[in-house]
Design an enzyme around this catalytic site. Sequence first.
Site, PDB file in Angstrom:
ATOM      1  N   ASP A   1      31.788  46.320   1.045  1.00 46.52           N
ATOM      2  CA  ASP A   1      32.944  47.202   1.173  1.00 46.52           C
ATOM      3  C   ASP A   1      33.100  47.972  -0.135  1.00 46.52           C
ATOM      4  OD1 ASP A   1      34.152  45.622  -0.642  1.00 46.52           O
ATOM      5  OD2 ASP A   1      35.719  44.883   0.686  1.00 46.52           O
TER       6      ASP A   1
ATOM      7  N   ASP B   1      34.286  42.110  10.127  1.00 45.37           N
ATOM      8  CA  ASP B   1      34.199  41.007   9.181  1.00 45.37           C
ATOM      9  C   ASP B   1      35.539  40.303   9.145  1.00 45.37           C
ATOM     10  OD1 ASP B   1      34.952  43.623   7.593  1.00 45.37           O
ATOM     11  OD2 ASP B   1      35.751  41.964   6.426  1.00 45.37           O
TER      12      ASP B   1
END
Lengths: 479, 479
Positions: free
Chosen positions: B163, B376
Amino acid sequence: MGKRSGWGEWCCFPCQLMASGGGQRQIVMGKCSRRGSRRGSGRGGAKVAGMENRQVGQSPALDQDLSFDLRTELPEAQAEQPGKHGRTGVIHTPHGDIQTPAFIPVATKATVKTLTPEQIRQTGAQAILSNAYHLYLQPGQDVVDEAGGVAKFENWHGPTYTDSGGFQVMSLGVGFKKVLAMDTKGWDEKDIRARHKDRYAHVDEDGVDFRSVIDGSRHRFTPEVSMQIQHGLGADIMFAFDELTTLVDTRAYQESSVARTHRWARRCLIEHDRLTRERSHRPRQSLWGVVQGAQYEDLRRQATRGLLDLHQEALDEGRRGFGGFGVGGALEKENLGTIVGWVCDELPREMPRHLLGISEPDDLFTAIEAGADTFDCVAPTRLARRGGVYTLDGRLNLKNARFKRDFSGVDEEFGGYVSENYSRAYLHHLLKAKEFLAGTLCTMHNVEFMVRLVDNIRASIDNGTYAEFKAEFLGRYYT
Amino acid sequence: MGKRSGWGEWCCFPCQLMASGGGQRQIVMGKCSRRGSRRGSGRGGAKVAGMENRQVGQSPALDQDLSFDLRTELPEAQAEQPGKHGRTGVIHTPHGDIQTPAFIPVATKATVKTLTPEQIRQTGAQAILSNAYHLYLQPGQDVVDEAGGVAKFENWHGPTYTDSGGFQVMSLGVGFKKVLAMDTKGWDEKDIRARHKDRYAHVDEDGVDFRSVIDGSRHRFTPEVSMQIQHGLGADIMFAFDELTTLVDTRAYQESSVARTHRWARRCLIEHDRLTRERSHRPRQSLWGVVQGAQYEDLRRQATRGLLDLHQEALDEGRRGFGGFGVGGALEKENLGTIVGWVCDELPREMPRHLLGISEPDDLFTAIEAGADTFDCVAPTRLARRGGVYTLDGRLNLKNARFKRDFSGVDEEFGGYVSENYSRAYLHHLLKAKEFLAGTLCTMHNVEFMVRLVDNIRASIDNGTYAEFKAEFLGRYYT
């Protein structure tokens, strides 16, 4: 990293021989002319429990006793020279064989800390040792018994040991340092023994009162209780309940303690025999006597002979005898070999011996030469969780900043799962980040290191290259 | 325990079909008549970066771009019905394929906490997601880059995501609750946003100043810095640097924030293109745009269209476009599907979508129906370390005393490595004893549970039994 060559290519002496057909896979029988005879105390007639009905080389069935086959003795082994009794062999247990000498990782609370059973197996470990004291307090031996024994409970498909709890009752109770191979230089009584009001263990003739390290609750262990706990835990090999003394106890106290441990050993044998009959549906367990006697040669020898007398007495009375012996007590590192040597000098060659607790790679050589077949040790696992790892060139602490950009494996020459798959930089990162996986990987590495070191020692004894291997390993490790 | 039957036998609908030749192994192409067309915002002509030179069904080489093959869409999927865009497909990355929908475990600091890569693989996980913020602070993306990228660093042989760090910069900086699917009922501003003097993050047009959670040191992230960090980390899929707002920010602030995130996304595309050329020796990475806009439909749709414009602009200018899209921001659980639906409604069907953070099994169904391909979530791993485990009948906490003598597996019907090899009683013991292995085993179970749940959802979409599977799973899990 990624290099497939392991230590096999490094330790040229035993491994070249192994490659050429010798080594641990091929059992080199009869190398020692003394094989089959009994040495030491002259008790040549002592029968070894359970040896009679077993075919050599086969694992016993679950309802059969443990046995031991001696394979090779160090050529220099001489009865006249205490401390030179190194040998190789096989302990056959109902749950599998243990090639000896063997390093037995510690699984205190029914887990080798941080590792799954598959990971333990991957290190090459053949058996693991749990603690009766800890498992009695939590979850309780009744729970483990209901689960089918400690091996089933922890999903370990192999031989297991439990210690008697004596060591923990005393050491956790009294609060002295928990290592056996200890150096007393510069010690003071107060470093070892807590003030009376803080003592959590009190010994009397019948047993020991102690308080739980978990919640301070009061408990009592006797030889019978220890046997009941260890039968509940159901390990293949268990130990008689003994009193652990410290190096600073008086000679008079050591004498009375050895005598008490002797009386406790008899009670253990009787209770073990009773429980074995009562629990005939369970896999057969083997009780090993524990030799105390601190640093005194006469006490150690007397204690050993005393246990052999108890063993013979049990057999004569139609009860089960000891399946092997443990060497316990506080041992100074410098006297380790000498003390184990005295004990092994008294013991029959046909019975296996376990050394309860060692610490460093050089201790392995000392213990093996002195005649120990198996040994447990918390050092590789405890050290690992703090980032300490063994290499062929000595110990490293991977927390050290110099490893931040070190992309080599922990020890590429040694090889193994961890060194082949992870860099020192990655392990350094995990340690700095306090990630669980750091403990797992460092533990796997250290246990594999110790296991493989002992595997190599075993191969070198079988191949007659022990002295060269020892010189090469220690010369490099400690420089 | 020991039972070999897994969940396959339980979830009768998709699995019976799988057994009869359907299912995830057989790619059911062209089920949806709309396949190949573009839906949503009318940008039917948008080319998908890197699709041109790739043969369908093959993983791209290391120097080729990520691509996505759509396989099956839920029959009820209709453009007119936001929130019903569920589909299956395959994301092809330079390090392997990801069958979608897929659950992506979080490996914050380059480790799925407590698991080795082999154990991650054993859960069935196809890819893992690490955090740019954490790896920037420790060990530093330069170290990871030198190691050959995050996958090599952590020894993971499969696709990886990182990320952007935007979420952590804001959430760890401002200190509000770190879950995305949050419920604001009964909240107060002070629960979410710390007092100004405690703020560790300050946003300006160019980027964000923040302080390290490790040592309080000052740092600055800009879109360019985030790209540089993520190129250093070298994951297959990375995300544009965005500003994360909270549900209590004003509408005016959300508007200005979305506009800023749009400008940052352009800068990310430009920097990503520059870095890709500069680092042409490295495996190709895919940048995914991140859609913000909080709970406002117009902002979410506008943000999505804005990112598609930037994508087209990049392609028109000969730069690299986005490889997919992420849905970020604070989402209330009850609006999760609606918001993801708005975004997916605007997105081209040929591009993959990731939902950044969900929490519970029911969220998986919601997210998949709404059109998310991957997601996720830290919940399964975080929960596991505290003893919380998923079962087909809902969640259990294995620390509970009622499991002390429960010798059944965690969920024998579900099966899997942990349920087949360990009892609840053993896990209870490990948890009470605070043993590391408790975290490892509970994590393996939970990750496998989530991965297999999504595997089953995928199979049920492919086999046309999604509605039945959903009703059966949720009906049982939540009663």
